[in-house]
Scaffold this motif. Structure first.
Motif, PDB file in Angstrom:
ATOM      1  N   PHE A 335      38.031  93.555  68.206  1.00 53.35           N
ATOM      2  CA  PHE A 335      39.446  93.915  68.119  1.00 53.35           C
ATOM      3  C   PHE A 335      39.669  95.396  67.791  1.00 53.35           C
ATOM      4  CE2 PHE A 335      39.955  89.384  68.003  1.00 53.35           C
ATOM      5  CZ  PHE A 335      41.226  89.141  68.482  1.00 53.35           C
ATOM      6  N   THR A 336      38.796  95.995  66.973  1.00 48.45           N
ATOM      7  CA  THR A 336      39.024  97.369  66.517  1.00 48.45           C
ATOM      8  C   THR A 336      39.158  98.374  67.662  1.00 48.45           C
ATOM      9  OG1 THR A 336      37.940  96.951  64.399  1.00 48.45           O
ATOM     10  CG2 THR A 336      38.145  99.245  65.072  1.00 48.45           C
ATOM     11  N   PHE A 338      39.884  97.774  70.737  1.00 48.70           N
ATOM     12  CA  PHE A 338      41.029  97.368  71.553  1.00 48.70           C
ATOM     13  C   PHE A 338      42.338  97.848  70.929  1.00 48.70           C
ATOM     14  CE2 PHE A 338      44.078  93.960  72.933  1.00 48.70           C
ATOM     15  CZ  PHE A 338      44.101  94.303  74.281  1.00 48.70           C
ATOM     16  N   VAL A 339      42.453  97.689  69.593  1.00 49.09           N
ATOM     17  CA  VAL A 339      43.679  98.104  68.897  1.00 49.09           C
ATOM     18  C   VAL A 339      43.718  99.617  68.713  1.00 49.09           C
ATOM     19  CG1 VAL A 339      44.983  97.935  66.740  1.00 49.09           C
ATOM     20  CG2 VAL A 339      43.942  95.885  67.719  1.00 49.09           C
ATOM     21  N   SER A 340      42.595 100.193  68.256  1.00 52.07           N
ATOM     22  CA  SER A 340      42.566 101.622  67.913  1.00 52.07           C
ATOM     23  C   SER A 340      42.655 102.542  69.127  1.00 52.07           C
ATOM     24  CB  SER A 340      41.285 101.941  67.131  1.00 52.07           C
ATOM     25  OG  SER A 340      41.199 101.136  65.984  1.00 52.07           O
ATOM     26  N   LEU A 341      41.981 102.140  70.202  1.00 52.86           N
ATOM     27  CA  LEU A 341      41.905 103.019  71.373  1.00 52.86           C
ATOM     28  C   LEU A 341      42.926 102.696  72.454  1.00 52.86           C
ATOM     29  CD1 LEU A 341      38.013 103.176  71.756  1.00 52.86           C
ATOM     30  CD2 LEU A 341      39.513 104.724  70.492  1.00 52.86           C
ATOM     31  N   ILE A 342      43.482 101.467  72.411  1.00 50.97           N
ATOM     32  CA  ILE A 342      44.416 101.077  73.480  1.00 50.97           C
ATOM     33  C   ILE A 342      45.795 100.729  72.916  1.00 50.97           C
ATOM     34  CG2 ILE A 342      44.846  99.448  75.359  1.00 50.97           C
ATOM     35  CD1 ILE A 342      41.798  99.138  75.627  1.00 50.97           C
ATOM     36  N   ILE A 343      45.840  99.691  72.064  1.00 50.95           N
ATOM     37  CA  ILE A 343      47.133  99.172  71.595  1.00 50.95           C
ATOM     38  C   ILE A 343      47.913 100.212  70.794  1.00 50.95           C
ATOM     39  CG2 ILE A 343      48.262  97.457  70.137  1.00 50.95           C
ATOM     40  CD1 ILE A 343      47.262  96.118  72.538  1.00 50.95           C
ATOM     41  N   TYR A 344      47.263 100.832  69.796  1.00 52.35           N
ATOM     42  CA  TYR A 344      48.002 101.753  68.929  1.00 52.35           C
ATOM     43  C   TYR A 344      48.473 103.009  69.673  1.00 52.35           C
ATOM     44  CZ  TYR A 344      49.478 104.472  64.933  1.00 52.35           C
ATOM     45  OH  TYR A 344      50.227 105.214  64.056  1.00 52.35           O
ATOM     46  N   PRO A 345      47.597 103.700  70.431  1.00 53.70           N
ATOM     47  CA  PRO A 345      48.087 104.865  71.193  1.00 53.70           C
ATOM     48  C   PRO A 345      49.188 104.482  72.186  1.00 53.70           C
ATOM     49  CG  PRO A 345      45.700 104.900  71.078  1.00 53.70           C
ATOM     50  CD  PRO A 345      46.133 103.567  70.547  1.00 53.70           C
ATOM     51  N   ASN A 358      56.345  96.520  79.035  1.00 53.33           N
ATOM     52  CA  ASN A 358      55.782  95.310  79.638  1.00 53.33           C
ATOM     53  C   ASN A 358      54.259  95.286  79.538  1.00 53.33           C
ATOM     54  OD1 ASN A 358      58.199  94.074  80.403  1.00 53.33           O
ATOM     55  ND2 ASN A 358      58.325  95.267  82.290  1.00 53.33           N
ATOM     56  N   THR A 359      53.646  96.436  79.776  1.00 52.81           N
ATOM     57  CA  THR A 359      52.184  96.531  79.672  1.00 52.81           C
ATOM     58  C   THR A 359      51.735  96.285  78.237  1.00 52.81           C
ATOM     59  OG1 THR A 359      52.164  98.156  81.463  1.00 52.81           O
ATOM     60  CG2 THR A 359      50.186  98.008  80.095  1.00 52.81           C
ATOM     61  N   LEU A 360      52.431  96.917  77.291  1.00 57.33           N
ATOM     62  CA  LEU A 360      52.094  96.750  75.879  1.00 57.33           C
ATOM     63  C   LEU A 360      52.268  95.296  75.465  1.00 57.33           C
ATOM     64  CD1 LEU A 360      51.353  97.927  73.103  1.00 57.33           C
ATOM     65  CD2 LEU A 360      53.784  98.408  72.742  1.00 57.33           C
ATOM     66  N   PHE A 361      53.372  94.677  75.904  1.00 59.44           N
ATOM     67  CA  PHE A 361      53.645  93.282  75.555  1.00 59.44           C
ATOM     68  C   PHE A 361      52.543  92.367  76.082  1.00 59.44           C
ATOM     69  CE2 PHE A 361      55.722  89.143  76.314  1.00 59.44           C
ATOM     70  CZ  PHE A 361      56.194  88.890  75.036  1.00 59.44           C
ATOM     71  N   TYR A 362      52.076  92.619  77.299  1.00 65.18           N
ATOM     72  CA  TYR A 362      51.006  91.826  77.899  1.00 65.18           C
ATOM     73  C   TYR A 362      49.705  91.970  77.104  1.00 65.18           C
ATOM     74  CZ  TYR A 362      47.440  90.414  81.288  1.00 65.18           C
ATOM     75  OH  TYR A 362      46.359  89.825  81.901  1.00 65.18           O
ATOM     76  N   LEU A 363      49.372  93.183  76.716  1.00 67.25           N
ATOM     77  CA  LEU A 363      48.144  93.430  75.946  1.00 67.25           C
ATOM     78  C   LEU A 363      48.229  92.806  74.553  1.00 67.25           C
ATOM     79  CD1 LEU A 363      47.462  97.148  76.947  1.00 67.25           C
ATOM     80  CD2 LEU A 363      46.211  95.122  77.706  1.00 67.25           C
ATOM     81  N   GLU A 365      49.952  90.136  73.837  1.00 70.50           N
ATOM     82  CA  GLU A 365      49.775  88.698  74.053  1.00 70.50           C
ATOM     83  C   GLU A 365      48.300  88.324  74.108  1.00 70.50           C
ATOM     84  OE1 GLU A 365      52.078  87.416  77.498  1.00 70.50           O
ATOM     85  OE2 GLU A 365      53.260  86.183  76.115  1.00 70.50           O
ATOM     86  N   ILE A 366      47.512  89.165  74.766  1.00 66.53           N
ATOM     87  CA  ILE A 366      46.060  88.940  74.830  1.00 66.53           C
ATOM     88  C   ILE A 366      45.481  88.968  73.413  1.00 66.53           C
ATOM     89  CG2 ILE A 366      43.859  89.931  75.592  1.00 66.53           C
ATOM     90  CD1 ILE A 366      45.305  90.908  78.105  1.00 66.53           C
ATOM     91  N   MET A 367      45.908  89.963  72.628  1.00 64.67           N
ATOM     92  CA  MET A 367      45.423  90.090  71.254  1.00 64.67           C
ATOM     93  C   MET A 367      45.825  88.871  70.416  1.00 64.67           C
ATOM     94  SD  MET A 367      46.056  93.202  68.524  1.00 64.67           S
ATOM     95  CE  MET A 367      47.794  92.857  68.249  1.00 64.67           C
ATOM     96  N   GLU A 368      47.071  88.428  70.537  1.00 62.73           N
ATOM     97  CA  GLU A 368      47.554  87.290  69.763  1.00 62.73           C
ATOM     98  C   GLU A 368      46.807  86.002  70.118  1.00 62.73           C
ATOM     99  OE1 GLU A 368      52.222  88.265  68.745  1.00 62.73           O
ATOM    100  OE2 GLU A 368      51.743  87.214  70.593  1.00 62.73           O
TER     101      GLU A 368
END
Length: 686
Positions: A335-336, A338-345, A358-363, A365-368
């Motif tokens: 997860f780190t 994925f969150v640090s390099l993709i989700i947070y930026p 929409n892209t952020l929401f989809y990603l 959802e994958i994380m959740e």
């Protein structure tokens, strides 16, 4: 021989301040701090710094004479920065009335909040809002328009109140909640972006950094002065100054200095888990930074950081949540990045470029969904009983030794944490005592019988809902029953017995079954919708379910006899009545049975004198007749009743009838534990 390096005066000063701050804090937290508010006043005013509307209630935080939380029993929209006047009364926040659980009073003290104000009326005094709050309101309104708003609130403003509880719980179980918190890494990224932008217009380095610092101070205002974010920003500013002025002060001493100053300002920070985790994880990452730097690849460095962070946080997480997920380092490695390099930026970009939502929401959802999947794998969660503070210090000594060995090229020593956790987990099998605990579940019933050497755990009733400091009732199973059982080292319930289908006795059964390992469920024969729901859930989960009236249940050579009531159609009189003799103690649990049932029992059975009586129907005058009490002569009488309950339980008549018995009532004594082996009695409220 190598010459010993001299310790600089500054380093000695930092270490001295650390010792003094800890001594000062330990002394200071022994007493309740004085407040600038007059607790007898019925009117307060102040500026709204945050508020939350949930389940028909509004929770508001203001800055007036000092920070204060206002609970308002209606839904009402506000704007941050508005000045309000509230009429009502002051209350000292409640402490936990069951051992080992979350202490709301101490948590609020860590935020410098000494009182709660329960308001009957709120008036907006001034709709004119200062510029900083206008900006914050616009940011919040802007975020609320996004599909991914719940996570944007967490990533941008450090507020996870908008997250779904199920998702939030899965993050906690997997040990990845910290990824949603604003950390030093996030502050560094934000600062680097701001610095790049500022440097494009301003070439003076000093002015550029000053602008970045001012932005960070404003960002701290936006996030509400959360202790962990305050630590991250202060440390970043100090480290930047240290580097730019070439002071060559070691980072670890600056961290120690910062920690000490925080405690001098507010010693109650010792009660704040986020504050402690933030400093302790940072401490270990700095101390073992050379170990991290030895990593020859990004993945290896990531794994090393996660293992160190996992080990550093383990004792604190055990102390607060009573379980640990040994898969957490592996889950964090997934997860780190994925969150640090993709989700947070991407969250930062989405704030300014809404089409990315929409892209952020989809990603997200994958994380959740991934987190929910991992949280359902219970085989890697180890339940660990609560221990005295000394044992957590031993944990940190072991962890430090493990990391030192790893730093010396012996990484397999990290595996020593597993036998330590397994030994901790096995302590319940060494427990030589049988105990009976009346758990404080407010206006409801819940009795835990824990047989010695982990030979059986029996939970009789689950409670319903509890009002807490004027707020909406909340999930008792998740907040009281389940964590308390885990703090006792209980990883399974052998028998969940529901005396009858009233909500205050069975209301949390479904929540408990969904979130805990239950082997058998027993209810009375009087069915209602709640009992049918429990029955259907038990069948879906392949839990053995039975509805009985009379039966002898033998658990590890201990007999529990269900006495026959009068077969009444009344739901209270249909309560299962349980008689047991444990460790030579006669115990009678009466559910909500009335005096009619008591008369039937006297006619039907030759009841012995009782050592312990769980008084019927919360001490109502409709139960506990003089004739019944004169026959069984209970030495100890237990009454479960909520504070300020609308029924005025227990009734004076009942207490008068029990005058020759030692009476414990949860609304006064909190939870009550009776050690049936040693005959000792302790209460959670003294």
């Amino acid at each position: 021989m190598k010459k010993l390096k001299k310790t600089s005066p500054f380093n000695i000063l930092c270490l001295s301040l650390l010792v003094l701050s800890l001594i000062y804090s330990v002394i200071k937290i022994q007493t309740y701090p004085s407040s600038k508010y007059d607790k007898n006043a019925n009117i307060v005013s102040g500026t709204i710094t945050s508020y939350q509307i949930k389940d028909g209630y509004t929770k508001i935080q203001i800055t007036g004479t000092e920070p204060l939380i206002i609970n308002y029993s209606e839904e009402k929209e506000f704007k941050l920065g508005q000045k309000i006047k509230a009429q009502g009364e002051f209350k000292i926040p409640k402490e936990n009335t069951t051992w080992n659980l979350f202490n709301y009073r101490k948590y609020l003290l860590s935020l410098n909040i000494k009182y709660i104000f329960n308001a009957d009326k709120i008036t907006i005094l001034n709709k004119k809002i200062s510029l900083p709050y206008q900006i914050k309101n616009k940011i919040i309104s802007h975020i609320n328009t996004f599909k991914s708003s719940s996570h944007l609130h967490a990533f941008i403003l450090g507020n996870d109140d908008y997250l779904d509880e199920t998702t939030k719980n899965s993050y906690q179980k997997n040990g990845i909640t910290h990824l949603l918190a604003i950390s030093g890494m996030n502050i560094t990224l934000i600062s680097a972006i701001i610095l790049k932008i500022v440097n494009f217009f301003i070439k003076n380095k000093t002015i550029s950094y000053l602008i970045v610092f001012l932005f960070l101070i404003f960002f701290l205002f936006l996030t509400g002065l959360v202790p962990s974010i305050l630590r991250a920003i202060c440390l970043f500013i100090i480290l930047t100054i240290n580097k730019q002025l070439n002071l060559k002060i070691k980072t670890i001493y600056l961290l120690i200095l910062l920690f000490s100053l925080f405690l001098f300002v507010n010693p109650y920070y010792l009660y704040n888990l986020g504050f402690l985790l933030s400093f302790i994880i940072s401490f270990y990452l700095i101390i073992f930074s050379k170990l991290i730097s030895k990593s020859q690849s990004f993945l290896k460095e990531l794994f090393t950081i996660n293992i160190i962070a996992f080990l550093a946080s383990t004792p604190l997480l055990i102390k607060n949540f009573f379980e640990i997920n040994i898969l957490s380092p592996v889950i964090n490695c997934l997860f780190t990045p994925f969150v640090s390099l993709i989700i947070y930026p991407l969250s930062l970009l989405t704030l300014f470029l809404k089409p990315l939502d929409n892209t952020l929401f989809y990603l997200i959802e994958i994380m959740e969904k991934s987190s929910l999947f991992f949280s359902k794998i219970n085989n890697f969660n180890i339940v660990l009983c609560s221990l005295p503070v000394f044992f957590y210090i031993l944990y940190y000594i072991l962890i430090t030794c493990i990391l030192i060995k790893w730093d010396k090229g012996k990484p397999l020593y990290t595996l020593l944490i597993i036998p330590a956790l397994l030994f901790h987990h096995s302590l319940s099998y060494l427990n030589p005592y049988t105990t009976l605990t009346m758990i404080d579940v407010g206006q409801g019933d819940s009795i835990l019988i824990k047989l010695k050497h982990n030979k059986g755990n029996i939970l009789i009733d689950t409670g319903g809902q509890l009002n807490y400091d004027g707020q909406k009732p909340y999930d008792l199973a998740s907040n009281i029953t389940i964590p308390y059982l885990k703090s006792e080292g209980i990883s399974k319930i052998d028998y969940l017995i529901i005396t009858h289908g009233d909500f205050d006795h069975a209301g949390m059964a479904e929540n408990l079954i969904n979130n805990f390992k239950v082997k058998n469920v027993i209810t009375n024969t009087y069915s209602n919708e709640l009992i049918e729901n429990i029955k259907n859930l038990a069948k879906r989960k392949t839990i053995k379910f039975s509805q009985i009236n009379t039966k002898v249940l033998t658990i590890s050579q201990n007999k529990f006899t269900f006495l026959e009531g009068n077969q009444a159609k009344d739901i209270n009189d249909s309560s299962l009545i349980i008689y047991a003799n444990l460790e030579g103690e006669n115990i009678l649990l009466m559910g909500d049975a009335s005096q009619n049932v008591e008369s039937h029992l006297l006619r039907t059975y030759n009841l012995p004198k009782m050592n312990i009586l769980k008084v019927g129907h919360h001490g109502s005058r409709t139960s506990t007749s003089s004739k019944f009490i004169n026959q069984i002569k209970p030495q100890i009488s237990l009454i479960s009743a909520g504070q300020n309950n609308i029924y005025s339980h227990p009734h004076k008549e009942t207490l008068k009838t029990l005058k020759d018995s030692k009476v414990f009532v949860t609304k006064d004594d909190g939870s009550v534990k009776i050690n049936l082996t040693t005959k000792a009695i302790i209460t959670s409220v003294r």
